[in-house]
Design an enzyme around this catalytic site. Sequence first.
Site, PDB file in Angstrom:
ATOM      1  N   ASP A 426      29.387  -3.536  11.832  1.00  0.00           N
ATOM      2  CA  ASP A 426      28.501  -5.507  12.157  1.00  0.00           C
ATOM      3  C   ASP A 426      27.579  -5.266  11.486  1.00  0.00           C
ATOM      4  O   ASP A 426      27.194  -3.621  11.771  1.00  0.00           O
ATOM      5  CB  ASP A 426      28.631  -5.984  12.928  1.00  0.00           C
ATOM      6  CG  ASP A 426      28.216  -7.499  12.715  1.00  0.00           C
ATOM      7  OD1 ASP A 426      27.394  -8.467  12.230  1.00  0.00           O
ATOM      8  OD2 ASP A 426      27.541  -7.850  13.902  1.00  0.00           O
ATOM      9  N   ASP A 898      28.723  -6.788  18.024  1.00  0.00           N
ATOM     10  CA  ASP A 898      28.426  -7.236  18.974  1.00  0.00           C
ATOM     11  C   ASP A 898      29.088  -8.445  19.324  1.00  0.00           C
ATOM     12  O   ASP A 898      28.774  -8.876  20.672  1.00  0.00           O
ATOM     13  CB  ASP A 898      26.998  -6.659  19.026  1.00  0.00           C
ATOM     14  CG  ASP A 898      26.409  -7.953  18.022  1.00  0.00           C
ATOM     15  OD1 ASP A 898      25.544  -8.500  18.273  1.00  0.00           O
ATOM     16  OD2 ASP A 898      26.495  -8.517  17.171  1.00  0.00           O
ATOM     17  N   ASP A 902      33.061 -10.935  15.675  1.00  0.00           N
ATOM     18  CA  ASP A 902      33.953  -9.536  15.561  1.00  0.00           C
ATOM     19  C   ASP A 902      34.938  -9.684  16.126  1.00  0.00           C
ATOM     20  O   ASP A 902      35.402  -7.965  15.849  1.00  0.00           O
ATOM     21  CB  ASP A 902      32.250  -8.377  15.626  1.00  0.00           C
ATOM     22  CG  ASP A 902      31.213  -8.611  14.803  1.00  0.00           C
ATOM     23  OD1 ASP A 902      31.502  -8.960  13.998  1.00  0.00           O
ATOM     24  OD2 ASP A 902      30.178  -8.618  15.415  1.00  0.00           O
TER      25      ASP A 902
END
Length: 1225
Positions: A426, A898, A902
């Site tokens: 990410d 985080d 995700d």
Amino acid sequence: MAGGRRKKQHFGRIHSFSCGRASFNSEHSLIGGPGFSRIVFCNDPECFEAGQLKYGGNYVRTTKYTLATYFPKALFEQFRRVANIYFLICAILSFTALSPYSAFSTVFPLVVVVGVTMGKEAVEDWRRKRQDIEMNNRKVKFHRGDGVFDYTKWMDLKVGDVVKVEKDEFFPADLILLSSSYDDAICYVETTNLDGETNLKLKQALDATANLLDDSSFENFRAIIKCEDPNANLYSFVGNLLLGEHQFPLTPQQLLLRDSKLRNTDYVYGVVIFTGHDTKVIQNSTAPPSKRSKIEKRMDKLVYLLFFALVVLSFIGSIFFGITTSEDLENGVMKRWYLRPDDTTIYYDPERAPVAAILHFLTALMLYGYLIPISLYVSIEIVKVLQSVFINRDLNMYYAEGDKPARARTSNLNEELGQVDTILSDKTGTLTCNSMEFIKCTIAGTAYGRGITEVERALAMGKEAPLVQEVVEEDNVEEIDETNPSVKGYNFIDERITNGNWVKEPRADVIQKFLRLLAVCHTAIPEVDDETGKISYEAESPDEAAFVIAARELGFEFYERTQTSISMNELDPLSSRKVARSVLVKVDVSDLLHPIDKRSNIKPFIAIAHITQHRIYKLMNIIEFSSSRKRMSVIVRNEEGKLLLLSKGADSVMFERLAQDGREFEVQTRLHINEYADAGLRTLVLAYRELSEEEYSEFNEEFSRAKNLVSADREEMIEEVAEIIEKDLILLGATAVEDKLQNGVPECIDKLAQAGIKLWVLTGDKMETAINIGFACSLLRQGMKQIIINSETSAIKALEKAGDKSAVDVAAKANVIQQISEGKALLSIASEDTEALALIIDGKSLIYALEDDVKDMFLELAIGCASVICCRSSPKQKALVTRLVKVKTGSTTLAIGDGANDVGMLQEADIGVGISGVEGMQAVMSSDIAIAQFRFLERLLLVHGHWCYRRISSMICYFFYKNIAFGFTLFFFEAYASFSGQAAYNDWYMSFYNVFFTSLPVIAQGVFDQDVGARFCLKFPLLYQEGVQNMLFSWTRILGWAFNGVLSSTLIFFFCARAMEHQAFRKGGEVVGMEIFGTLMYTCVIWVVNCQMALSINYFTLIQHIVIWGGIALWYIFLLVYGAMDPDISTTAYQVFIEACAPALSFWLVTLFVTVATLLPYFSYAAIQMRFFPMYHQMIQWMRNDGHSEDPAYCQMVRQRSLRSTTVGYTARFSRSKLELPEQV
């Protein structure tokens, strides 16, 4: 406090058009039908009707076992392993005459191994139990009756209970909001534990219940809620509230979800509708997928291979036994008369030889069972747990600022960390800090801000050019530091604007309007600290918070919000012209300041030159930001009575809405925006216009009508009305904020790239932002060819306007296929020129690229590129891309993120790494390993990953080696003894072989061994490729160790047999018996396998010396103790060492000779291989041992193997630029 109502700073209609008063729609007609049958008796959970419904309690259990299910479930888990089933069958058969050894000696090792593993399961589950206890025993206020609220435990709540939740408390169950401490019954909710979003959500109760002002209001409150059944959808809710004779619709706007937190609201009252496992957050908590490492999967195949070898050996032995047995009596003649074949049992009956052979086959299956390492699984689990402890306690992965160590949440995947081929990451909050900083702006065509972004710094390093902005005089730096202490969200440095100096600028009037717009055009919520007077802001996004903070720091302090107004303190640029105030130089004017100024610590001498004015803007309307509008606006009335439209948005939508006479600074602003984008900054354009009363009145009427619509096209209608008013704007300038890279990200990516690990970035951000971050991280570099796949073509846009969705899909897919084909052609050309390529694809194109008939083409292109960036990716697309890479390439994938968006990606990857950052704990709770910063990934993989992979691989190979070496001596003795089923060793010798005498050295190897130290792992990243290519656990290496085991057992048996077969062993001339021969051979096996371990270890510690030599010493101690026991217990081992072996010199000489002779082949092979065919880690060992580790030239020569043309990272970028420099010259 119970009856107090807050009236200031917050208002319920900030989001008025998106959360207007609810009305009944088609979904509410479903209530009472299937899926919508829940009935809640509010404030009366004990009534008869409620008792008949039998809803579950609020107790939540996340444990795997209960007291009743622990033993059956844990035993089932253990005997899912084929090896354990085999040993269980052997244990059962050991109670029959088929067993070659005693039952107890067979059962004991199995009980130890299974018991230890079950104990580990119990400890882990007890930890989960303690977390459950802490959660379920939290306290909350509930209505006990008669208008009295008292504390109770979460787990004691029932459906229908009315609870009172206070500020910063979590909601104990899913609630329907009844009222709050605000006049209009609103509250603010933080949902980071649910969806990872840090912005606050606004909730609002029904008008019908908003008058429940205090505790006593609930004394006679009764109502019935009918709503949907429990489900996992966080964003939908359908129900109605029956209060008296009236019925009111319920929507998600009244729903407060468990594990959300109440923020900026003193208290709320709510009624419990879903409890425990019916709550939406628990409904969403799916069990994490079962992940197994590739080594563990191959180990299973290896166990099956050994099973096959065991069956083959048993089959061969039974055939020979059957033939030999059938010939024992031939025409009445006894060939082996000493066995008395004329008077024997069925097991040796020559007349029933086939049956005897079959029974012997079963005996052999038990006898050769020592080929299967019974303690392998438990040893590996112990090792992995200890490895996880080292990961958790590594101070180099400890984030002191947040007090967050690394945490291995599962130990099953330690060795997988050393085999990662592709990282899917990410961006926001993972590569970046998710903390926006106001760093630059352009106002009236003039660029302000001297800050340096990571992208600018990286580009300057690449070009080896100095940064002009960094050349700042020390005096100026000191002045800036003194007057502008570090403020989160604000990193603006420019003396032309700061400290009120903007009033001296040529276009101070435009600057004033610009800063005023920043302070007014937002939905932020101020919080004033009662003790310090400092103001902080809660905003929907970090960008918006940065704008308000910047306005405050530059003299426009927003400090209060009501339902209809925004209050602020503005720096007055005209105050210096007023003689009455300007002459008061060095006079304390603190009494002239507004009380808020005093609390904000504004210095009196600042007010001397520029007096702050208290101004109130009447808030008329807010037109919110949306992804389709890409802008937000507010309409306010100032103190002079003028109506102002203040707007900010993306340049792509703002420039086209400018008036002809409002484009004075357009050319310069566009130029500055492009420069900011190149510097990796997020930009927004600011503009305004004055409105006439007639124009506003007409707009407000249409806007109110659109807001009150209850139809599917409500949002479209609002946007159409907004289009009418958001036009003919006057440009003021643009802002530029930086989402800073986390510390060490470029360096970490560089090391990972040198290690041969590919990095894909999957982000929801727009393409320009992702590309800029790519340059900052050195995933992209100047001159690198970019293959950009997007769906923003003119033909597709025309089809979209026409509204032909099917035609759009067909054209978009064809467009994506064409661009992928062009990219593959470019890739083939680039491969010939050894040029690195980058693939960048947007979310719309990714939809078609992931379809079954296209995804193979897409993956082939992506794998050939050095960098891959997927923009505007949805959470589902992130998971699908991860699955595509994992399944199609077969390589190990690691996902890192985080946020809650995700989670799918983390669970889909072979390894999920959660960043314990600012976006809640959802990603961490779904991850396998949690770290605080992306940079720690470097040490996690290159050091711990490499070590764990090497240790586990070597450990398993050695395990099978030592069991093959031991097991084949049994087979050779069987052949020597006519395959009679007689064991060569005492029962307890065999039982303790894997449990005590050889188990600790292999565990120590799995925990402590290192081929090279951490410094060299990081200095020579290519060492990591030994794991990626699986060089240490390949079939070649496994079979090599198996061959070494067979060779060792052959040499041990035949050397011992030849040395002792006819040799007089005692003073009386007696030759050795079976018990002495077995003891001698067993002693040689113990010496050989432990010394083999000593030869295999690269890094000796005191513990390894203790366990290796201690294992050998333990064998002799066991011989003494066990041999001294009663013969009924010690059987063939009775006094065998004291009376027979120890006094005989030949026993010691044969042991020494056999040990040296057996280890000599391996020692010779290892010496030749290291000298003439060294592996990469052996090259580093040679360099270290020869003292070249500090020689820069030698190190660079070895490290140069890490750099390839397709490598990304700043090291490769510099290398490439040096190659290109002569060409440019």
